[in-house]
Enzyme design. Structure first.
Site, PDB file in Angstrom:
ATOM      1  CG  MET A  31      -1.992   1.501   1.100  1.00  0.00           C
ATOM      2  SD  MET A  31      -3.117   1.208   2.606  1.00  0.00           S
ATOM      3  CE  MET A  31      -3.699   2.593   3.035  1.00  0.00           C
ATOM      4  CE  LYS A  81       3.735   4.624   4.297  1.00  0.00           C
ATOM      5  NZ  LYS A  81       2.938   3.942   5.347  1.00  0.00           N
ATOM      6  CG  ASP A 110       1.833  -5.373   9.659  1.00  0.00           C
ATOM      7  OD1 ASP A 110       2.163  -6.092   9.551  1.00  0.00           O
ATOM      8  OD2 ASP A 110       2.104  -4.681   8.637  1.00  0.00           O
TER       9      ASP A 110
END
Length: 886
Positions: free
Chosen positions: A23, A41, A134
């Site tokens: 992603m 990002k 995560d």
């Protein structure tokens, strides 16, 4: 399509890709407004058309920006440029924890330090109602400041410390093979059983992942593994990982218990908060209830290792213990052996010094920026702290009560309170190297211009000589003073020709001294013993401090202890039985490293070794260098720099060093110690040329430079009648002819001829400290002081238009030279300016700690590599008990 360098996203310019995931693509970029580098990002364009994904992408920015914590990656900005949605974060220099664990397990100290930081970051997120979901080594960066938690792409926010989950989506850093779509969100190896069952995840799910991460840091292996997703899920749901103590036995046993509590299958049986995990890790780090004692490696070690700290006994049983002493023999404490890992930002460490009570360790170290300072570590702590105000310091010296440290910096002897406070100057000490602080408030130190050990009150004053050098017997200097318990008598070493060392005991009340035989290295007194190193073995021998005599035979304490030039053995012992030492190869060796004028490392020569006095050939194609063996013997080697291939140049058993190239590069002049005095010889380079004598005398002398016309060899010498070093030149056509160049009552050394042979640069103490001067050769003529704030080791550029030297703070300085612009064709010099901070060796006995290429574009430095070359320091508690109380 990945973005190319130069692409603009708002005010940010893409520089290079960093990584990509499901992603997000991450790039290094430059913020043109603030002039800083950032990480950006960028959401892949094939996902940017999905409103749900865009919403989640923007939510990640809001989530992270709401967390203000030193161990959580900072979000600076979020934006959109055309079809590109992007997130701007701080640029973290370092490596990921995943990359680090691929090289093997982390030292226990780093496991605890990073674990505390990660747990604290998670606690901050959980208190804000955010669950990461995560957490894995790939989402932890190891920077200079510590661990940084990042990538909250799967995080969920909620109304309180326990956040609930909804549907999931892939993390930007998630690996494809072990990632599933739908309600199972995260990376399988670190997912809790409830996540695999599709149940709601909360903060305790992150606790499970943290347990997996801690296990992997400690062992270098994943807690759960499988050949397929099915077998991996089965292992997580039904099996237990092998105990940490079994896989990596040097970790504290309490860490294994903590990790197991994090990996409880039932979330209700698990540790409930990251805050509790942090507290447990801190408790282990502080050695609570033996938690910090390494687990046994084998049954034999299990029998011989005991408590780490005797003073940890509970105060409530003191009265009972006192009563039992008369009835029951006092148990003999058992030894404990463990290692202290140096701070991650430190790349070289000098001699460590344990405090008299054994509770603190001090050492001077050079960090990754080349700054040398003193660091202090509590022995029951994981962290060493830089002592503020000690920049440029060397060789810490503990006060008898352990409250102060004395040290050398900027040509003075200072003292500083280790609990805080400014440095206080004690006296001038331009060449101070090492010392000892006695019980009567007196400090002894060596490395002085007079080459004798000096004595000065710790409160401040004028130093006076404490030792006498018998030059009639070939002695050259005295060094390494160590006080005995009475604060009056002290041990020291007298150095003679051929590197002979005599151990003596002297007194601050008298110049008389008593010989104790030859010395292998510097000596320390502790627990009734004198300790020294011979051939790499640390020996202890009982010593009666009252009669000042040895009792019995020496016995070995440790093997392969590091010893530097002049016997600077890297060990230290306290009065209460703690011994610290560093093994050979743990950072004491040097590297020959090339740097450009900006200070960027651009190459190296050879491998690690003990290098001294390097010299570049006139054409820059060869290097001559002195190499010291582990036994202390010196030989000269030459290196073909084109092929990085070394060849031995001197072969006999005599000590050889200080090579100097002839102007045509065909010969080397050098010193050889035979009969206790170094004489000067020369020999052709290559082939089987015959060695010939250049100069023999009863004086100590060091060759340094060959005149460009080949007629003269400059050297500096010291005679028995004149205790200071002076500069001379010897004719290479008639060795009986020598001429004085600089002779005075001060120290002068390191002469270098200018490329035209008209001038000579050298170092002199005539101004009170080491400074660079230039004067006419052979004279008479002008004389100029070049350096402004101290300097040594001058070098000329090949065209004579620039002069370099090493400042006292190890900066390489450059001075412009106009060779004939002054009156009568004299040179004109500009003000010095800094080129770069050189990571040179701190060993003051190395001459030519750097050398310069002919065009002045590169500098070969005797130093340490950019990566850390520092091995751990071994600590032995109750070291006498380890040997049966010899």
């Amino acid at each position: 399509m990945p973005l190319t360098p130069g692409t603009k996203l708002g005010t940010y310019e893409i520089l290079a890709p960093i990584g990509a995931g499901g992603m997000g693509e991450v790039y290094r970029a430059r913020d043109s407004r603030l002039g800083r580098e950032v990480a950006i990002k960028v959401l892949p364009r094939d996902l940017a058309s999905t409103p749900e994904i865009i919403a989640r992408f923007e939510r990640e920015a809001r989530l992270i920006s709401s967390l203000n914590h030193p161990n959580i990656c900072i979000v600076h900005d979020v934006g959109r440029e055309g079809d590109d949605f992007y997130l701007v974060m701080e640029m973290i220099e370092g490596e990921s924890l995943a990359e680090r664990t691929q090289r093997g397990p982390l030292p226990a100290a780093e496991v605890l330090r990073f674990g505390i930081q990660i747990a604290d970051a998670l606690d901050r997120a959980h208190r804000a109602g955010i669950v990461h979901r995560d957490l894995k080594p790939g989402n932890v960066m190891l920077a200079r400041s510590g661990a940084k938690l990042l990538d909250f792409g799967l995080a969920r926010s909620g109304g309180g410390p326990v956040a609930q989950t909804t549907s999931g989506i892939n993390s930007p850093t998630m690996s494809r093979p072990l990632t599933a779509e739908g309600s199972i969100v995260g990376t399988f190896q670190y997912m809790a059983p409830e996540q695999l069952e599709g149940k709601e995840a909360d903060a305790r799910t992150d606790i499970w992942a943290l347990g997996c991460v801690l296990y992997e840091m400690a062992t270098g292996k994943r807690a759960f593994a499988g050949k397929s997703q099915a077998s991996l899920i089965s292992a997580i749901m039904s099996s237990e990982p092998a105990p940490i103590a079994q896989v990596a036995p040097m970790n504290p046993p309490a860490l294994d218990r903590l990790v197991r509590a994090c990996l409880a299958k039932d979330p209700d049986e698990r540790i409930q908060t990251a805050h509790d995990v942090k507290l447990q890790l801190q408790w282990i780090a502080e050695g609570g209830s033996q938690a910090g004692v390494p687990a046994p490696v084998a049954a034999k070690r299990r029998k011989r290792e005991g408590l780490a700290w005797l003073w940890a006994a509970a105060a409530t049983v003191a009265a009972v213990a006192l009563a039992m002493i008369a009835l029951k023999p006092k148990p003999v404490p058992k030894p404990v052996i463990f290692e202290l890992t140096p701070p991650s930002q430190v790349r070289s460490i000098d001699l460590p010094r344990i405090s008299p009570d054994g509770r603190r360790l001090a050492f001077n170290a050079t960090d990754s920026l080349g700054v040398q300072s003193i660091w202090v570590r509590q022995m029951n702590s994981l962290e060493a702290q830089r002592l503020p105000g000690t920049e440029g310091a060397s060789r810490p010296i503990w006060s008898p009560d352990g409250r102060f440290l004395a040290y050398f910096a900027d040509g003075k002897l200072y003292k500083i309170d280790v609990s805080g406070g400014p440095p206080i100057a004690i006296c001038d000490a331009p060449r101070g190297a090492d010392g000892s602080w006695g019980a009567r408030g007196v400090i002894l130190f060596d490395g002085t211009a007079a080459d004798s050990v000096q004595s000065v009150p710790a409160a401040g004053g004028v130093p006076v000589g404490a030792t006498v050098i018998d030059r009639a017997k070939g002695e050259t200097y005295t060094a390494w003073p160590q006080f005995l318990p009475d604060g009056r008598h002290f041990i020291y070493i007298a150095y003679g020709g051929g590197d002979t060392r005599t151990l003596r005991v002297g007194s601050i009340d008298s110049k008389e001294a008593k010989s104790l035989g030859d010395a292998g290295s510097r000596v320390e007194y502790a627990s009734g013993y004198l300790l020294q190193v011979r051939n790499g073995v640390l020996l202890a021998q009982k010593f009666d401090a009252d009669s000042r005599k040895f009792v019995g035979d020496p016995f070995p304490v440790a093997q392969n202890v590091e010893v530097g030039a002049t016997g600077s053995a890297r060990f230290s012992a306290s009065n209460e039985g703690t011994l610290v030492f560093r093994t050979a190869g743990g950072g004491g060796n040097q590297r020959l490293l090339w740097y450009d004028r900006s200070g960027k490392q651009v190459g190296s020569v050879g491998n690690q070794g003990q290098y001294l006095t390097p010299a570049l050939s006139p054409d820059g194609r060869q290097l001559a260098v002195t190499v010291r063996s582990q036994g202390g013997a010196r030989t000269i080697w030459t290196y073909d720099l084109t092929r990085d291939l070394g060849s031995r140049f001197t072969f006999d058993t005599s000590d050889a060093g200080n090579p100097v190239w002839s102007p045509d590069g065909g010969r080397l002049a050098y010193g050889i110690i035979r009969g206790g005095v170094q004489d000067i010889y020369q020999k052709p380079v290559g082939g089987s040329g015959v060695e010939s004598l250049v100069l023999r005398s009863d004086e100590a002398k060091v060759p340094t430079w060959w005149s460009p016309d080949g007629a003269w060899l400059a050297y500096y010498k010291r005679s028995a009648k004149q205790p200071t070093w002076d500069i001379y030149a010897v004719s290479l056509k008639d060795s009986a002819r020598t001429i004085p160049v600089v002779v005075s009552d001060f120290q002068e050394f390191g002469p270098r001829f200018s490329p035209d042979g008209k001038w000579i640069a050298y170092c002199s103490f005539e101004s009170g400290g080491a400074e660079i001067f230039v004067q006419a050769f052979p004279g008479p003529g002008g004389k100029w002081r070049i350096s402004t704030t101290g300097g040594s080791e001058p070098f000329w550029r090949g065209d004579g238009k620039e002069l370099y030297y090493l400042a006292t703070d190890r900066k390489v300085m450059a001075v412009g030279v106009d060779p004939g612009a002054g009156p009568g064709g004299t040179p004109v010099f500009s003000l010095p300016h800094e080129l770069f901070l050189a990571p040179v060796s701190t060993d003051p006995n190395i001459r030519n700690r750097y050398v310069v290429s002919k065009d002045g574009s590169r500098f070969l430095v005797v130093g340490v590599a950019n990566q850390t070359m520092v091995g751990p320091t071994t600590v032995v508690l109750n070291w006498l008990a380890r040997l049966g109380g010899n």
